[in-house]
Design an enzyme around this catalytic site. Structure first.
Site, mmCIF file in Angstrom:
data_model
loop_
_atom_site.group_PDB
_atom_site.id
_atom_site.type_symbol
_atom_site.label_atom_id
_atom_site.label_comp_id
_atom_site.label_asym_id
_atom_site.label_seq_id
_atom_site.Cartn_x
_atom_site.Cartn_y
_atom_site.Cartn_z
ATOM 1 N N ASP A 1 55.223 33.799 47.575
ATOM 2 C CA ASP A 1 55.946 33.144 48.344
ATOM 3 C C ASP A 1 57.242 32.900 47.728
ATOM 4 O O ASP A 1 57.041 33.054 46.363
ATOM 5 C CB ASP A 1 55.773 31.703 49.186
ATOM 6 C CG ASP A 1 54.950 30.954 47.989
ATOM 7 O OD1 ASP A 1 54.234 31.186 47.196
ATOM 8 O OD2 ASP A 1 55.244 29.777 47.960
ATOM 9 N N GLU B 1 52.480 28.637 47.053
ATOM 10 C CA GLU B 1 52.532 27.978 45.649
ATOM 11 C C GLU B 1 53.729 27.165 45.608
ATOM 12 O O GLU B 1 53.458 26.173 45.026
ATOM 13 C CB GLU B 1 52.734 29.297 44.840
ATOM 14 C CG GLU B 1 52.268 28.649 43.379
ATOM 15 C CD GLU B 1 53.652 28.144 42.484
ATOM 16 O OE1 GLU B 1 53.717 27.495 41.458
ATOM 17 O OE2 GLU B 1 54.847 28.432 42.956
HETATM 18 ZN ZN LIG Z 1 55.879 30.551 40.630
#
Ligand SMILES: [Zn+2]
Length: 487
Positions: free
Chosen positions: A123, A190
């Site tokens: 992501d 994340e």
């Molecule tokens: Zn990162």
């Protein structure tokens, strides 16, 4: 007069002894750099760069607001992985978690060896709509120009995901068989804490009873001119990362008309609280990762800096004041205090009833979120202000030693590919998915073989994110070599 002369002579002697002491420490300050023979560069798959471009075109954005999550794009990324890395997909065990996070397992011939886990996240942070005009290219077009690849995720962290998968696909196609089991773990959230990705994958690994030989995630880079006093490039391997806490402050005081204001309004009270927090930062400290950083880079520095680093015990006050003077240095020696949101008021002639603010803290190792909350309450010292923890909270990670064979394996691989660099342990001031793997290994390190310099260091999470094509190829080469070294 004679007594004065004696005092003078005594002082002179003390100074000379002190200088001699500093110099002896400096001359005994031995280099910790390994001596490693370089390896020849491998031949790259000519399609690799196109694959990277394709990956950058997929808008795997972790949005601020979960309602804006675009599952279609993440599904595209799933298909991209399947189509682009067919050997990894079919010959390795491939599991998905919460639909969009991926774990590949490449079983080794000797299952008595502990596995190694290489990590990345697929992501990216959003591109702020109103800043779009300041991008020199479309951030989701995967544009290659002047030996640089542009786009959101080029640095953070599609280079990690694609670098690892290109390395694996290449090795599988050459019929390479690992002796040691390898895992490749790619989270899809994340940038918003990793709950669905890294947390879930780590739990799965724990439930399987897996402890890893070591784990390598993003977080450290090859610094090109970013370490003050170093002319050489420095490969920074994160050995710990700071914790994360936001405190939401609120106050409610009867407002009234702005023509007859009370002595204190909600805005005044909140402003005072923020000022107190800023004026009373948490204490500075040289923690273990910084000590190790100094021990590794100190001996490689010019003489004056070397004297200071060699004598960090007696000169710690001087060192702390130097670090304190820059934002990046300050972040290494203390829990930082950043007011990030401040809200109050709706109209120019109405005193608002409420004021609220959010203050973000990045917590130094060897302290905890509880310490920060206690500090904030003590410093604000105002019963009228409510203090609540924000949604995402993370304690500082544990610290992985640089004196381990696991660190040495990463260190050696770096020098095989980049013989000119200085290697050093380092404290990661941002957050990575690795923090969720604390229970999977005692050896968690953070490093990507890409160069950050003054020009591109603000581009990830900012404008015009871009990466030199050579860094992309180096990443593939690095992971190939690391896998070979681990077996
Ligand atoms: Zn990162």
């Amino acid at each position: 007069m004679r007594i004065l002369k004696k005092i003078f002579l005594f002082l002179l002697l003390a100074i000379i002894l002190f200088v001699v002491y500093l110099l002896i420490n400096t001359f005994n300050f031995e280099s910790k750099q390994l001596s490693v023979a370089p390896v020849p560069r491998i031949e790259m798959n000519p399609e690799a760069i196109n694959n990277f471009k394709e990956a950058l075109k997929i808008k795997t954005v972790s949005p601020e607001n979960t309602a804006d999550f675009d599952s279609l794009e993440f599904r595209k990324f799933n298909t991209f992985l399947k189509d682009t890395y067919p050997l990894a997909d079919s010959l390795l065990e491939h599991k998905t978690f919460n639909s969009f996070s991926h774990l590949y397992k490449w079983e080794g011939a000797d299952t008595s060896l502990k596995p190694i886990i290489l990590m990345g996240h697929l992501d990216v942070v959003p591109v702020i709509e109103k800043n779009l005009s300041e991008w020199k290219v479309d951030p989701f077009a995967g544009i290659l120009k002047n030996d640089t690849i542009w786009g959101r995720g080029a640095i953070d962290d599609k280079v990690g995901v694609i670098g690892i998968l290109e390395a694996v696909e290449l090795l599988v196609s050459q019929n390479y068989k690992p002796k040691r089991t390898m895992y490749f773990a790619f989270g899809h959230d994340e940038e918003i804490g990793g709950r669905l990705g890294a947390v879930t994958i780590a739990k799965y690994l724990k439930d399987q009873g897996i402890t890893a030989e070591y784990i390598l995630d993003e977080g450290g880079v090859v610094s090109d001119g970013l370490v003050p006093g170093m002319t050489k490039e420095v490969a920074l391997i994160g050995v710990a990362e700071k914790g994360y806490l936001s405190l939401n402050l609120g106050v409610r005081i009867e407002g009234g008309h702005s023509s007859m204001p009370d002595k204190e309004t909600s805005i005044d009270v909140m402003a005072t609280a923020i000022t107190r927090l800023k004026n009373n930062p948490l204490p500075s400290k040289i923690t273990a990762p910084l000590k190790e950083f100094m021990a590794y880079i100190g001996p490689e520095m010019p003489f004056t800096n070397k004297v200071v680093f060699a004598n960090k015990g007696v000169l710690s006050a001087l060192l702390l004041s130097v670090y304190e003077s820059s934002a990046s240095g300050n972040a290494m020696i203390r829990t930082t205090t950043s007011p990030t949101i401040f809200n109050s008021g709706v109209k120019d002639n109405i005193i608002p009833l409420t004021a609220s603010a959010t203050v973000n803290f990045r917590i130094l190792p060897e302290t905890s979120t509880d310490d920060v909350i206690a500090h904030a309450k003590m410093v604000i010292n105002d019963e009228r202000i409510s203090i609540e923890k924000g949604g995402f909270v993370s304690e500082p990670s544990k610290h992985s030693s640089p004196d381990s064979k696991q660190f040495k394996a990463i260190n050696t691989t770096i020098l095989q590919l980049f013989p000119e660099v200085v290697v050093s342990p380092y404290l990661v001031v941002g957050g990575t998915d690795a923090r969720h793997y604390n229970e999977i290994s005692d050896y968690i390190y953070r490093f990507s073989p890409i160069h950050l310099n003054k020009s591109n260091k603000k581009s990830f999470h900012g404008l015009n994110e871009r990466l030199a094509v050579s860094d992309f190829y180096d990443s593939i080469g690095f992971y190939v070599q690391l896998i070979k070294n681990s077996n």
